[in-house]
Design an enzyme around this catalytic site. Structure first.
Site, PDB file in Angstrom:
ATOM      1  N   GLY A   1       0.801  -1.259  -0.114  1.00  0.00           N
ATOM      2  CA  GLY A   1       0.168   0.078  -0.054  1.00  0.00           C
ATOM      3  C   GLY A   1       1.056   1.392   0.128  1.00  0.00           C
TER       4      GLY A   1
ATOM      5  N   GLY B   1      -0.202  -4.600   0.860  1.00  0.00           N
ATOM      6  CA  GLY B   1      -1.376  -4.569   0.129  1.00  0.00           C
ATOM      7  C   GLY B   1      -1.598  -5.451  -1.157  1.00  0.00           C
TER       8      GLY B   1
ATOM      9  N   GLU C   1       6.133  -6.327   7.992  1.00  0.00           N
ATOM     10  CA  GLU C   1       5.531  -5.203   8.629  1.00  0.00           C
ATOM     11  C   GLU C   1       6.243  -4.834  10.055  1.00  0.00           C
ATOM     12  OE1 GLU C   1       2.712  -6.131   5.575  1.00  0.00           O
ATOM     13  OE2 GLU C   1       3.959  -7.254   6.985  1.00  0.00           O
TER      14      GLU C   1
ATOM     15  N   ASP D   1      -0.986  -6.716   8.275  1.00  0.00           N
ATOM     16  CA  ASP D   1      -2.449  -6.439   8.309  1.00  0.00           C
ATOM     17  C   ASP D   1      -3.186  -7.023   6.975  1.00  0.00           C
ATOM     18  OD1 ASP D   1      -1.217  -4.879   6.467  1.00  0.00           O
ATOM     19  OD2 ASP D   1      -2.738  -3.004   6.836  1.00  0.00           O
TER      20      ASP D   1
END
Length: 393
Positions: free
Chosen positions: A104, A152, A175, A183
């Site tokens: 993302g 993402g 992450e 996520d």
């Protein structure tokens, strides 16, 4: 007097700096949210070919990174296709030979978060709603994950019916190294990879490549990249594709993909240690397991973990342990709370600075040790948001 003048001079400069930062975020927000710009229109291409929908991520220079504008184009089109009784399948791919989707637009999100811009809330919320749409989609969904697939990009693929990796596929959830957590539904799919593999991948950010992405269970199939165009055409030619028809076509191409050696899973020799040493209810327990094992491999993993955000590691471990028994929707609601807490804390901003902005690879985590991350702080990360801010699926 001179000191007072210096202080007086500092205030306008500080105000100017804050003003410029806000202006920068406004411009970034406009780029990400403006729906009618012709250059923006091309960032994602949405086509209906007979009874099939094709989504093409078209930001090759940005490694097809996902931004809010793209999400806001993909989501309504997927809903429209799903509600069309004539539609039979959706396929997603990326432009270029480097990436399916490298993640993302995290830099834009952190810049927005610094000044309280709503983009920081909207991006995560709308991305997770799209992840849920993919995970609950009524049509067969085929993701051709050729090239880098992280963050993402994982969310755009891993919850779908079919995920086709190639020898160019590079999967990772790195992450914890930027003060975030895995996520886009990581709390759901990572614990379901079997054993403690998902926890290992989430905590260390270990990179899987090529056939190993399938062997780990992240991809459902492997097809060499020079056959993808023919695979896509074969899928688009299916008259009324049922999941079994689609699977059969992909399987045929997989069997033809013999140019790429089919070696043993890269982590095969370490799986027993992963399942034993990463089997802990706390990060302290995992660290102790690795220290007591003392093998070269265990020492290497310990060194990697010591570079990660202590807060992120504790949050991530709890996220995955809780995710084992949660639905995808429950995981995404949990993860949205975590995303907003990351924006209220410090490590996410520091991690992005060190890895993506200044690129000095030297983040200063706060707290800097596992001992400094209290149970109360971890509980705060998982605590409910005000009702009007919660993710609703």
């Amino acid at each position: 007097m001179a000191e007072k003048k210096k202080e007086a001079d500092k205030k306008p400069r500080a105000m100017l700096s804050r003003g410029l930062r806000r202006l920068n975020v406004v411009f970034m927000h406009m780029r990400m949210a403006a729906p009618f710009s012709s250059s923006v229109e091309d960032e994602v291409i949405l086509q209906k070919i007979d009874t099939k929908g094709v989504i093409t991520l078209n930001r090759p220079k940005a490694l097809n990174a996902l931004n809010l504008t793209m999400i806001r184009k993909i989501m309504p089109k997927m809903t429209e296709w799903e509600n069309d009784p004539k539609m039979t399948m959706v396929l997603i791919k990326g432009v270029g030979d480097k990436a399916f989707c490298a993640g993302g637009d995290i830099r834009a999100v952190t810049e927005a978060g610094k000044v309280g811009d709503k983009l920081a809330q909207d991006f995560f919320k709308e991305e997770y709603i799209l992840n849920n749409k993919i995970g609950t989609y009524h049509l067969p969904y085929v993701a051709l994950i050729d090239g880098i697939t992280m963050g993402g990009g994982v969310g755009l693929s891993v919850h779908g019916t079919f995920r086709v990796a190639t020898e160019k596929t590079l999967f990772a959830m790195p992450e914890t190294g930027i003060g975030l957590f895995p996520d886009v539904g990581g709390g759901y799919f990572l614990p379901r990879l079997g054993g403690k593999l998902g926890i290992y991948l989430a905590l260390t950010g270990f990179r899987l490549k090529g056939r190993d992405v399938q062997k780990a269970g992240v991809a459902t199939h492997f097809v060499q990249s020079n056959k993808l165009a023919n695979l896509e055409q074969s899928l688009l030619k299916l008259e009324n594709p049922m999941p079994q028809n689609i699977a059969s076509v992909i399987q045929d191409f997989q069997q033809q993909s013999t140019d790429i050696p089919d070696n043993e899973f890269i982590l095969a020799q370490h799986i027993d240690k992963i399942n034993t040493l990463f089997n802990g209810a706390t990060m302290e327990e995992i660290f102790k397991n690795l220290e007591e094992d003392g093998s070269e491999w265990a020492s290497q993993q310990l060194a990697i973990l010591k570079k990660m955000s202590p807060t992120s590691m504790k949050v991530t471990l709890r996220q995955l342990l809780e995710g084992e028994s949660k639905s995808l929707q429950e995981c995404l609601i949990m993860e949205y709370r975590l995303s907003q807490r990351c924006l209220e804390d410090k490590d996410f901003f520091e991690g992005v600075r060190a890895v993506l902005v200044d690129k000095d690879q030297n983040p200063k985590w706060k707290p800097s040790s596992l001992a400094g991350v209290t149970p109360q702080k971890v509980d705060w990360y998982f605590s409910p948001l005000p009702s009007e801010r919660e993710l609703v699926l």
